[in-house]
Design an enzyme around this catalytic site. Structure first.
Site, PDB file in Angstrom:
ATOM      1  N   GLU A   1       0.795  -1.236   0.000  1.00  0.00           N
ATOM      2  CA  GLU A   1       0.000   0.000   0.000  1.00  0.00           C
ATOM      3  C   GLU A   1       0.828   1.288   0.000  1.00  0.00           C
ATOM      4  O   GLU A   1       0.670   2.131   0.871  1.00  0.00           O
ATOM      5  CB  GLU A   1      -0.983  -0.024   1.188  1.00  0.00           C
ATOM      6  CG  GLU A   1      -1.899  -1.242   1.138  1.00  0.00           C
ATOM      7  CD  GLU A   1      -2.822  -1.390   2.357  1.00  0.00           C
ATOM      8  OE1 GLU A   1      -2.794  -0.500   3.233  1.00  0.00           O
ATOM      9  OE2 GLU A   1      -3.552  -2.382   2.419  1.00  0.00           O
TER      10      GLU A   1
ATOM     11  N   ASN B   1       1.972  -4.652  -3.366  1.00  0.00           N
ATOM     12  CA  ASN B   1       0.566  -5.023  -3.174  1.00  0.00           C
ATOM     13  C   ASN B   1      -0.237  -3.774  -2.794  1.00  0.00           C
ATOM     14  O   ASN B   1       0.225  -2.979  -1.974  1.00  0.00           O
ATOM     15  CB  ASN B   1       0.550  -6.052  -2.014  1.00  0.00           C
ATOM     16  CG  ASN B   1      -0.778  -6.712  -1.769  1.00  0.00           C
ATOM     17  OD1 ASN B   1      -1.392  -7.239  -2.699  1.00  0.00           O
ATOM     18  ND2 ASN B   1      -1.223  -6.713  -0.506  1.00  0.00           N
TER      19      ASN B   1
ATOM     20  N   HIS C   1     -10.566  -5.793  -2.372  1.00  0.00           N
ATOM     21  CA  HIS C   1     -11.595  -5.622  -1.334  1.00  0.00           C
ATOM     22  C   HIS C   1     -12.748  -4.846  -1.974  1.00  0.00           C
ATOM     23  O   HIS C   1     -12.743  -3.614  -2.013  1.00  0.00           O
ATOM     24  CB  HIS C   1     -11.020  -4.877  -0.121  1.00  0.00           C
ATOM     25  CG  HIS C   1      -9.962  -5.646   0.585  1.00  0.00           C
ATOM     26  ND1 HIS C   1     -10.235  -6.834   1.237  1.00  0.00           N
ATOM     27  CD2 HIS C   1      -8.641  -5.427   0.737  1.00  0.00           C
ATOM     28  CE1 HIS C   1      -9.110  -7.300   1.773  1.00  0.00           C
ATOM     29  NE2 HIS C   1      -8.125  -6.482   1.483  1.00  0.00           N
TER      30      HIS C   1
ATOM     31  N   GLU D   1      -6.266 -10.397  -1.954  1.00  0.00           N
ATOM     32  CA  GLU D   1      -7.046 -10.259  -0.710  1.00  0.00           C
ATOM     33  C   GLU D   1      -8.537 -10.168  -1.018  1.00  0.00           C
ATOM     34  O   GLU D   1      -9.266  -9.383  -0.423  1.00  0.00           O
ATOM     35  CB  GLU D   1      -6.598  -9.012   0.074  1.00  0.00           C
ATOM     36  CG  GLU D   1      -5.124  -8.997   0.403  1.00  0.00           C
ATOM     37  CD  GLU D   1      -4.690  -7.797   1.256  1.00  0.00           C
ATOM     38  OE1 GLU D   1      -5.569  -7.112   1.827  1.00  0.00           O
ATOM     39  OE2 GLU D   1      -3.478  -7.561   1.361  1.00  0.00           O
TER      40      GLU D   1
END
Ligand code: 9MR
Length: 408
Positions: free
Chosen positions: A222, A263, A299, A327
């Site tokens: 991130e 990521n 997400h 994820e």
């Protein structure tokens, strides 16, 4: 007429006897199950959890099934789904479906506190469902180096050992992230030289510890804001963007076989943040910094997927790197209705189809397979039901959406 009725009855009895054996991968037992309890030749009815026994190929059953072999005890779990929608009907494991579609794995995140739940672990350990595990928390900085130079690997070791016992791959998560960062790092007022050394030591030490045991590492997690600007955390504020190459080079030196990823979330569809990530990868490649993959967290919200997932994944694989959905979960405003669960099924199928269509999309990880342990309700008030298994460890329509995505 009586004769006819009797014959028909005999016929019915025969038909129901003929159907009384479940097919390979089919359900053959569990609380509430009223169907067949024996399996066709070549497969064995194998206990998965109190609610689900499955016909596994005889040769696979010894290695692919979890450690729990006792049944009859019912664990009490919270129920978040109020829907009476039918459960999934697909008769194939998710990882089996992923591999049949040419992918390396379908995986799940897990977390150490959950590993005392034997029914949960039984499903997690079923390698027909999951070919890969990501530790949700136990490899993060606060868990692995809570004070400077004091490393703790126990939680991560537990997850790696479980994956090994199950024949599953592991994605390491993660080396450098602004969150779950101990205050000795975030508030240490280190100068650039000192922080560079801290980043290098941290990544080098944790990646070395699990050398040869990881499929990949989320080395950087991130790094961007949603508008594509750099996140102004302690790493960026002190080292500008150089922390990225420091960490990637340290990880490569520590375990040359592990695939090194960056990521992030909200990069699944085209946009400013995805463009920033693309440009970072291009810059790293131009500078000769090791980078093997980009992780798209995924997400999502039911009914609100980006429309450009496949094209965006292709823009990244065109750079010669691999991509993965790392994820995945698709949340909804509770209560879960039949309509929301049906849309969720479609959305799971859409995401999986996009990955399937892109050769360099190597696998998909769900951010824990069950609503029982999802991070969503504690983060987004009033939302949840984001996973393909419900809080009672029953498969939802979303499960069939995943299978359909791989088979489309
Ligand atoms: O699943 C993780 C949850 O248990 C933690 O409380 C949370 C705290 O930051 O992190 C969750 O995992 C995150 C992952 O590491 C990075 N992407 C977002 C995930 C969900 O928050």
């Amino acid at each position: 007429m009586l004769q006819l009725a009797t014959s028909f009855g005999v016929l019915l009895a025969f038909v129901s006897f003929a159907a009384a054996q479940s097919a390979v991968w089919g359900q053959c037992g569990g609380i509430g199950w009223t169907g067949a309890t024996t399996c066709v030749s070549g497969s064995v009815c194998t206990y998965q959890n109190d609610y689900y026994s499955q016909c596994l190929p005889s040769t696979a059953s010894a290695t692919s099934v979890g450690t729990s072999t006792t049944s009859g005890t019912t664990s009490t779990v919270a129920t978040t789904s109020t829907s009476s929608a039918p459960a999934s009907t697909a008769n194939i494991g998710l990882n089996v479906a992923a591999k049949a579609a040419g992918k390396l794995y379908l995986g799940s995140a897990t977390d150490n506190p959950e590993l005392t739940d034997t029914a949960y672990v039984a499903i997690l350990s079923d390698s027909t469902e999951f070919g890969q595990i990501t530790p949700g928390n136990s490899m993060k900085w606060d868990a692995t180096e809570p004070s400077q130079g004091t490393f703790s690997f126990a939680g991560g070791d537990t997850v790696v050992n479980l994956a090994k016992a199950n024949g599953q791959l592991v994605r390491g998560h993660n080396c450098v992230w602004h969150n779950q960062l101990p205050s000795w790092v975030s508030s240490g007022n280190f100068n650039a030289t000192a922080l560079a050394s801290i980043v290098e030591t941290h990544c080098s030490t944790i990646v070395s510890h699990w050398k040869g045991q990881m499929y990949s590492w989320d080395v950087i997690n991130e790094p961007f804001n949603d508008d594509g600007t750099w996140r102004t955390d302690v790493f960026y504020n002190t080292l500008n963007t150089t922390y990225v190459s420091i960490a990637l080079k340290a990880a490569r030196a520590a375990d040359p076989a592990a695939k090194l990823y960056i990521n992030d979330y909200n990069i699944e569809g085209s946009g400013a943040k995805a463009t920033a990530m693309l440009n970072l990868v291009k810059q790293l490649q131009a500078d000769g910094v090791p980078i093997d993959g980009v992780g798209f967290q995924g997400h999502f919200i039911v009914g609100a997927l980006p429309s450009t997932i496949q094209a965006n994944l292709e823009a990244f694989t065109a750079l010669g790197i691999e991509v993965a959905i790392t994820e995945l979960d698709i949340r909804m405003t509770l209560p879960a209705t039949d309509a929301l669960l049906a849309q969720q099924k479609k959305d799971y199928q859409t995401v999986i189809s996009a990955c399937k269509a892109v050769t360099g999309c190597i696998g998909v990880t769900i951010w824990d397979y069950t609503d029982k342990y999802s991070w969503v309700p504690s983060t987004f008030s009033g939302q949840g039901a984001a996973c393909p298994w419900d809080a009672n460890l029953l498969r939802k329509p979303a499960y069939d959406g995943i299978v359909a995505g791989f088979q489309s």
